[in-house]
Each structure stands twice: as C-alpha cells, then as structure tokens.
Design a protein around this motif. Structure first.
Motif, short mmCIF file in Angstrom:
data_model
loop_
_atom_site.label_atom_id
_atom_site.label_comp_id
_atom_site.label_asym_id
_atom_site.label_seq_id
_atom_site.Cartn_x
_atom_site.Cartn_y
_atom_site.Cartn_z
N LEU A 14 7.62 -10.32 6.14
CA LEU A 14 7.54 -8.86 6.21
C LEU A 14 7.20 -8.50 7.65
N ARG A 15 8.00 -7.61 8.23
CA ARG A 15 7.80 -7.22 9.63
C ARG A 15 7.42 -5.74 9.69
N LEU A 16 6.47 -5.43 10.57
CA LEU A 16 5.98 -4.07 10.75
C LEU A 16 6.08 -3.70 12.22
N ARG A 17 6.52 -2.47 12.48
CA ARG A 17 6.61 -1.97 13.85
C ARG A 17 5.89 -0.64 13.93
N VAL A 18 5.02 -0.50 14.93
CA VAL A 18 4.30 0.74 15.18
C VAL A 18 5.11 1.58 16.16
N LEU A 19 5.25 2.86 15.85
CA LEU A 19 6.06 3.76 16.66
C LEU A 19 5.19 4.88 17.23
N PRO A 20 5.31 5.18 18.50
CA PRO A 20 6.36 4.73 19.43
C PRO A 20 5.98 3.54 20.29
N THR A 21 4.83 2.90 20.04
CA THR A 21 4.37 1.85 20.95
C THR A 21 5.23 0.60 20.89
N GLY A 22 5.83 0.33 19.72
CA GLY A 22 6.64 -0.87 19.56
C GLY A 22 5.83 -2.10 19.19
N ALA A 23 4.53 -1.97 19.02
CA ALA A 23 3.70 -3.10 18.60
C ALA A 23 4.18 -3.61 17.25
N THR A 24 4.21 -4.94 17.09
CA THR A 24 4.75 -5.52 15.86
C THR A 24 3.76 -6.48 15.23
N GLY A 25 3.91 -6.65 13.93
CA GLY A 25 3.12 -7.62 13.19
C GLY A 25 3.95 -8.20 12.07
N VAL A 26 3.60 -9.40 11.65
CA VAL A 26 4.35 -10.10 10.61
C VAL A 26 3.40 -10.51 9.50
N GLY A 27 3.88 -10.38 8.26
CA GLY A 27 3.14 -10.82 7.10
C GLY A 27 4.01 -11.71 6.23
N PRO A 28 3.46 -12.27 5.17
CA PRO A 28 4.23 -13.13 4.27
C PRO A 28 5.37 -12.38 3.60
N GLY A 29 6.41 -13.13 3.22
CA GLY A 29 7.56 -12.53 2.56
C GLY A 29 7.32 -12.29 1.08
N TYR A 30 8.34 -11.80 0.43
CA TYR A 30 8.26 -11.43 -0.99
C TYR A 30 8.01 -12.65 -1.86
N THR A 31 7.10 -12.51 -2.80
CA THR A 31 6.79 -13.56 -3.75
C THR A 31 7.16 -13.10 -5.14
N HIS A 32 8.01 -13.87 -5.81
CA HIS A 32 8.43 -13.52 -7.17
C HIS A 32 7.26 -13.69 -8.15
N GLY A 33 7.28 -12.89 -9.20
CA GLY A 33 6.26 -13.04 -10.23
C GLY A 33 5.59 -11.73 -10.58
N PRO A 34 4.70 -11.77 -11.57
CA PRO A 34 4.06 -10.54 -12.07
C PRO A 34 3.15 -9.87 -11.06
N ASN A 35 2.71 -10.59 -10.04
CA ASN A 35 1.81 -10.01 -9.03
C ASN A 35 2.53 -9.71 -7.73
N ALA A 36 3.85 -9.53 -7.81
CA ALA A 36 4.65 -9.33 -6.59
C ALA A 36 4.19 -8.12 -5.79
N ALA A 37 3.89 -7.02 -6.48
CA ALA A 37 3.48 -5.80 -5.78
C ALA A 37 2.17 -6.00 -5.04
N ASP A 38 1.23 -6.70 -5.66
CA ASP A 38 -0.05 -6.98 -5.00
C ASP A 38 0.17 -7.83 -3.75
N HIS A 39 1.05 -8.81 -3.86
CA HIS A 39 1.34 -9.67 -2.71
C HIS A 39 1.97 -8.85 -1.57
#
Length: 295
Positions: A14-39
């Motif tokens: 999961l990639r995040l970009r702050v606008l307009p500064t362009g600062a970026t951050g990365v998090g874990p990708g999608y996890t299948h299962g009943p707790n997907a939204a929490d992840h």
C-alpha cells in the motif's frame, strides 16, 4: 495548512502520497480473510507514519484492491477518523489505475500485478469492469496466474509427470506455501522466475508466458467491444507485472490484438490516479464512496 492524501492499495503493498509535498510512505499489501479491512486500516496507518503525515488532512482519495463493497461507507468513516480528514473518496484500484493511465478518461486500462483487473470507460462516461474476480475464479494473466502455472510445472517436472524445465531448479517447496498467510503474494513472486526462464528459452516457461499473453489479450478484446463506435481505442497496460516484464509480455499481447485496440504508454500510475481523485474533479469516475466530516 491542510494537505491532501492519495493512497494506492495493492496486494503486494500500500502506497501513500502526501500532497502537495510529495512525501511518500509504504505499508503492507492486501491480506485476504475476514479481517482484511482491519489489516488495510493498519497498513494505511503504517504508510502515513512512514510519510511523516501530521496535521489536518483535507481530502484523502483511496483506490484499493479488496475494495470493501458491502461496508464501503463504514470503512471510509474509519479512514476519515484515522487520518483526521475532512473528506474521504474511496474506490476500487481499477478506477485509480484508469485515472492515472488515461487522463482523457476514454479507453481501456488493464492493471496487472499480483491480480488483474480491466476497466473500459466510454466517451459518455459509462464504464465496464472486466475480470478482477480474484485468484480463485479470475485474474487471468496476472502474476499470481503466471506464478501458479510455474509452480505447477515445477511439481510436475519433479514428479516426472511433465517436461523437464529450468523452473524446477528453484529451491522453493511449493507445498510449503499452503501454510503461508500471504499465499497469494508468495505465489505471484514466482512470476519473475518464469519470465527469466522464458527469456532464456525454456519451452515450458515460454508456453506459460504465451498463455498469460493470450488471456490478457482476450480481456482487452472483450473490453474494447464494450465501447461504442469503430474508432481506435487507447489501451494502457499498467501495474507491477507489466513494469517487470515490459515488451517480453507486451509483444505477444500486441501480436494477437485486433486493429481497433491500440496499446499506448500509461500517462501515470495508480497512485497518480489517486492523486487526481484527491485534487480535482473526478470526471467520469463516479464510482466513488464519499464521506465528509460532520461540521
């Protein structure tokens, strides 16, 4: 001063970009299962922290794999609270992929990474989704599909049920993947090995690559037929699979497409598309769940 936030949530990251500064951050990708939204919420928090996001947020736009269709409003409200945002615009990753790749709005975009989804948008703004049915029932031509075919070839070669292939030289034990909580991503990560062996002339790997190209071309042709008229349709292929394979995959796709389908370079990424949805009029992309903070 309030910033806006663009988020592209895929199966690998999961990639995040702050606008307009362009600062970026990365998090874990999608996890299948009943707790997907929490992840996904945790991944957003991880990416926000990595981007040093602080202070008030105006608009946060998200394009997500595993879009929570049944609970989209509830999930958007949770993101609103997490990011302390004034407004959240939530949609599927295919929408942000299209918005980033074809700024004019018209045409077909195939987004292929771990999974595969296709979106066709007509000149009147009507749109049609193809595939994106997940690793069990769809995602034809995806990195997961290529990786799975490669690992099956490994097992068949080792058993003596299939032809000899360089793929079987891997030290991986495919059976061990059954115990992995990230099985889909693990399998998809074997796709580069298939591409490498195909480039080295391995017949089994070449057959797998040809099959993936045929599946992708079939999806593109079906998407083009959804659009009115007979004029050329711009088709952009985006995502990690195409970025890694390049012409090795695009050439066989192009070779079997009809004249109406015209492959074009993507103008931008899914994250660029999320930025567009966060900072401008969504245009033809009306498939948004929008929630605003109560004043």
């Amino acid at each position: 001063m309030k910033v806006n936030v663009a988020i592209d949530g895929g199966q690998s990251a999961l990639r995040l970009r702050v606008l307009p500064t362009g600062a970026t951050g990365v998090g874990p990708g999608y996890t299948h299962g009943p707790n997907a939204a929490d992840h996904m919420l945790k991944a957003i928090g991880t990416a926000a922290a990595a981007a040093n996001l602080s202070g008030p947020v105006g608009v946060a736009a998200l394009g997500l794999t595993g879009y929570p269709a049944d609970t989209a409003t509830e999930f958007a409200a949770q993101v609103l609270q997490l990011l302390e945002a004034d407004e959240v615009r939530l949609t599927q990753d295919m929408v942000t992929a299209h918005a980033g790749a074809l700024p004019d709005g018209y045409g077909v975009v195939v987004a292929a990474g771990t999974g595969l989804v296709c979106l066709a948008v007509d000149r009147d703004g009507s749109w049609h989704k193809l595939d994106g049915h997940g690793y069990l029932f769809g995602d034809a031509g995806s990195a997961f599909a290529i990786g799975r075919a490669g690992l099956r070839a490994v097992q068949k070669a080792r058993d003596g049920r299939g032809p000899v292939t360089k793929l079987a030289e891997t030290t991986l034990d495919p059976i061990a993947y059954y115990r992995s909580p990230t099985l889909v991503d693990d399998v998809a990560r074997f796709a580069p090995d298939v591409l490498r062996c195909a480039a080295e002339g391995d017949v089994v790997a070449l057959d797998i690559l040809a099959g993936a190209a045929a599946d992708i071309a079939e999806t593109i042709e079906a998407a083009v037929k959804k659009l009115a008229g007979t004029d050329l349709v711009p088709v952009a292929c985006v995502g990690g699979l195409f970025a890694g394979a390049g012409e090795q995959l695009l050439d066989p796709v192009r070779a079997v497409l009809s004249a109406r389908a015209h492959l074009v370079p993507a103008a931008g990424s899914s994250l660029d598309g999320a930025e567009r949805l966060a900072t401008a009029d969504p245009g033809p992309y009306t498939a948004l769940t929008v929630i605003q903070r109560k004043q």
